[in-house]
Design an enzyme around this catalytic site. Structure first.
Site, PDB file in Angstrom:
ATOM      1  N   VAL A 169      23.263 -19.160  31.292  1.00  0.00           N
ATOM      2  CA  VAL A 169      23.551 -19.358  29.874  1.00  0.00           C
ATOM      3  C   VAL A 169      24.960 -19.884  29.669  1.00  0.00           C
ATOM      4  O   VAL A 169      25.196 -20.775  28.832  1.00  0.00           O
ATOM      5  CB  VAL A 169      23.341 -18.039  29.105  1.00  0.00           C
ATOM      6  CG1 VAL A 169      23.799 -18.174  27.654  1.00  0.00           C
ATOM      7  CG2 VAL A 169      21.881 -17.613  29.167  1.00  0.00           C
ATOM      8  N   ASP A 170      25.916 -19.356  30.407  1.00  0.00           N
ATOM      9  CA  ASP A 170      27.318 -19.738  30.216  1.00  0.00           C
ATOM     10  C   ASP A 170      27.521 -21.228  30.477  1.00  0.00           C
ATOM     11  O   ASP A 170      28.117 -21.945  29.667  1.00  0.00           O
ATOM     12  CB  ASP A 170      28.196 -18.909  31.157  1.00  0.00           C
ATOM     13  CG  ASP A 170      29.565 -18.621  30.568  1.00  0.00           C
ATOM     14  OD1 ASP A 170      29.801 -18.953  29.393  1.00  0.00           O
ATOM     15  OD2 ASP A 170      30.400 -18.044  31.280  1.00  0.00           O
ATOM     16  N   ASP A 171      27.033 -21.708  31.615  1.00  0.00           N
ATOM     17  CA  ASP A 171      27.170 -23.127  31.921  1.00  0.00           C
ATOM     18  C   ASP A 171      26.400 -23.987  30.937  1.00  0.00           C
ATOM     19  O   ASP A 171      26.887 -25.035  30.499  1.00  0.00           O
ATOM     20  CB  ASP A 171      26.677 -23.403  33.349  1.00  0.00           C
ATOM     21  CG  ASP A 171      27.723 -23.072  34.387  1.00  0.00           C
ATOM     22  OD1 ASP A 171      28.577 -23.916  34.653  1.00  0.00           O
ATOM     23  OD2 ASP A 171      27.692 -21.940  34.900  1.00  0.00           O
TER      24      ASP A 171
END
Length: 689
Positions: A394-396
């Site tokens: 999710v972060d990337d």
């Protein structure tokens, strides 16, 4: 008076322009020909030590590699003996045992002063029996520790249904990638003994014969951890006294298929060092030779992590190209680089080619029927490394979506289609608690953290404030507002997760400065009222955490002891985070922001970059930390750009002699407030910098 302030203002603009231009030029020079960025990702010496054990186990140990790794490990030793897991950190037992063995394998005498000091430090800390689980298993594989002292890792876990609490899909993705192959190894209990001269008898406190190898218990009798220790004893008893049952053989075959399916892809199993090493060693345990295609592939992927420099060799835990590229795009555009700049277009093209659209482990809990997604529509996401198709995160993905949205390209149609797919995927990853985690949703089964092999402190992947806030920041780019239900749920999660002093915990960056910055930035971009009391508490905490030199810093010790929250030597990356948090909270005119900007401007080096030796990245809190070599560059650039944009967008046109300024050209295109009071207030603030 006003003229003097305007002169100071123009001087600052010139100084900002020079700093931003220098930082932009530095970053653009690092860009690869195909458009991406990727800096070294640095960990501690357990990587190099474990690489030697891995090479010995698969019978590929090279004396030259041993010497070069030993040179590097030796250079990182503490003066008082042993090794820490981050700069300025205390001696860490497991890292020190591994480092001691690595030097012994290289021929260092046990009577050498550095070996004596390390041995004394290890024994004072309790000796080998106090090492963590993964260290004990690594030592058992090379004959230095009894398998009976290692916790059981039953491969039967892979047979449990996906909805069951102890299914492998209720482990964090990185634990799953490490533990499935490790369950094969632990079940077979292989031993590839080291030569006699490399034994570690001297590291057993009180002697090996009298050592207590039982796993540590909780002081209170009735705890889940102690219950699972009883289960561990039962599993070991069955393993010792009965032939391999049918269920165990079936579980091993299924684990083998899982490992091969996930490990034969480009990038290797999980694309991270421990999982990749376990992949190769588990196949060797199962009878595959070094010449088999699967093992050759695994060995080749491991070799890519090597960095040879002079007469030293070190290892990266993984690569970070997608992360570095996405943040570089955001920083360059935030600081004034044109949206259609050739460098940004080529980077965007590279990112689009890295989108993964095949189902991975995330599919087990992902929902495509989320209210804000369209059922049966395709989804897409991005991973962290060059290749890791089973494990996008999710972060990337959120960072990539923001980067794509900033750039104007000749292939915008393709870009916007990817943005739609990525947004659908991210929305489907929102947890029941309203937050977002890294690789899975609702990966929060607390009981899994109490099993004996969970002492790497990262057994689950629960929702975190930093990733939840980054998703809000990303959604703010695409028209989401406070009216959307997914946003309201996320804000409720953030309010519940806030510490009493106003800060937020940072799971993936050090630490409370990182978490607090990201939450403030995310809330601002999604449209939250930044005057609310819970936000002002966070602002007050950031302000009181500022160092005397104007910068911000936080030691990794804050993960062990909250007394160290927001306390540490100033660093460029953490100063940039704090500044962006304060600016997001409408504090651009504050004295603290002025001092922080002054710190970054004064610390910038002649080449346009910043120096930063401390680790400010987090792998597993309290266990493994990282130094992202570009954090010290693109985050300060982003902060300076953000500061310039917020300050300059309230002024009338500048004198003609300054109209070619890169900073002025960008930021004077923004909507302008021509009120004299606002102008004078900003000018007065600028003179303080």
């Amino acid at each position: 008076m006003i003229q003097a302030k305007e002169d100071s203002y123009l001087q600052l603009v010139e100084r900002l322009e020079g700093a931003i231009a220098g930082a932009q030029d530095w970053l653009l020079e690092q860009q690869a020909q195909d458009g991406h960025w990727c800096a070294e990702l640095e960990g501690d010496t357990i990587l190099e030590s474990e690489y030697l054990f891995y090479l010995h186990f698969i019978e590929k140990l090279d004396p030259v590699i041993v010497r070069k790794i030993a040179n590097y490990v030796r250079s990182k030793a503490l003066y008082d003996g042993g090794w820490s897991i981050y700069p300025d950190g205390p001696m860490e037992l497991s890292a020190s045992v591994k480092g001691y063995l690595a030097l012994k394998m290289a021929g260092d005498s046990v009577n050498a002063p550095h070996m004596v000091k390390t041995r004394e430090a290890i024994l004072a800390a309790g000796g080998m029996t106090r090492c963590n689980t993964f260290t004990k298993i690594a030592l058992a594989m090379i004959g230095l520790y009894p398998w009976g002292g290692c916790p059981a890792i039953p491969p039967e876990l892979i047979l449990l249904p996906k909805w069951f609490s102890f299914s492998i899909y209720n482990m964090s993705s990185w634990s799953r990638a490490m533990l499935v192959p490790l369950s094969i190894i632990r079940s077979c209990e292989p031993v590839k003994p080291l030569p006699r001269e490399w034994q570690l008898d001297e590291l057993w406190a009180g002697g090996r014969e009298k050592a207590d190898i039982s796993l540590p218990r909780d002081q209170r009798t009735c705890t889940w951890h102690n219950f699972f220790l009883l289960v561990d004893h039962l599993l070991k008893f069955v393993h010792r006294h009965h032939p391999v049952p049918l269920v165990r053989r079936f579980a091993l075959r299924k684990a083998e298929r899982w490992v091969i399916e996930h490990g034969r892809t480009p990038g290797g199993l999980g694309a991270i060092f421990p999982a990749m090493a376990n992949y190769v060693m588990s196949l060797r345990v199962l009878g595959y030779s070094n010449e088999s295609y699967l093992v050759v592939h695994g060995i080749r992927e491991m070799e890519k992590l090597e960095i040879e420099e002079g007469d030293t060799l070190r290892l990266q835990p993984c690569f970070s190209p997608v992360w570095d590229t996405a943040i570089s795009i955001n920083a360059l555009h935030e600081s004034g680089l044109s949206a259609d700049h050739a460098a940004l277009q080529s980077a965007t093209r590279w990112l689009l080619d890295k989108e993964v659209r095949r189902p991975g482990d995330w599919r087990v809990k992902h929902s495509e029927s989320h209210r804000y997604t369209e059922p049966n529509k395709p989804v897409g996401a991005w991973f962290f490394e060059y290749d890791n198709e089973f494990y996008p995160d999710v972060d990337d993905t959120a960072m990539v979506l923001m980067a794509l949205n900033r750039v104007s390209t000749e292939f915008d149609r393709e870009k916007f289609a990817a943005i739609r797919r990525g947004t659908r995927w991210v929305l489907g990853m929102q947890g029941k608690d309203g937050g977002w985690a890294s690789f899975d949703k609702d990966n929060d089964k607390w009981l899994f953290t109490q099993v004996p092999f969970a002492d790497h402190n990262a057994m689950i992947d629960s929702s975190t404030a930093d990733i939840t806030a980054r998703v809000l920041e990303s959604l703010g780019h695409f028209g989401f507002t406070m009216e959307d239900e997914c946003v309201q749920k996320a804000i409720r999660f953030l309010k519940h997760d806030q510490c009493a002093d106003g800060s937020w915990f940072g799971r993936w960056g050090t630490n409370y400065i990182y978490g607090t910055w990201q939450v403030l930035r995310g809330l601002n971009l999604i449209g939250e009222d930044m005057r609310l009391p819970y936000i002002r508490r966070a602002v007050a905490w950031l302000k009181t955490s500022q160092n005397a030199d104007g910068g911000w810093g936080e030691s990794l010790r804050s993960y062990d002891d909250t007394q160290f929250k927001g306390i540490g030597k100033s660093t460029a990356s953490q100063t940039a985070w704090a500044l962006m948090g304060l600016i997001s909270a409408n504090e651009v005119n504050s004295t603290e922001v002025a001092r922080g900007i002054n710190y970054l401007l004064n610390q910038q080096e002649l080449d346009g970059g910043w120096d930063e030796q401390l680790f400010t990245g987090t792998g597993f809190p309290r266990v493994f930390y990282l130094r992202y070599h570009y954090y010290r560059h693109y985050f300060p650039l982003m902060a300076l750009g953000m500061y310039a944009r917020h300050l300059l967008q309230g002024f009338p046109p500048v004198p003609r002699e300054h109209e070619k300024s890169r900073v002025i050209q960008l930021f004077y295109k923004q909507p302008r407030i021509l009120r004299k009071v606002a102008r004078l207030r900003a000018l007065a603030h600028l003179t303080e910098v």
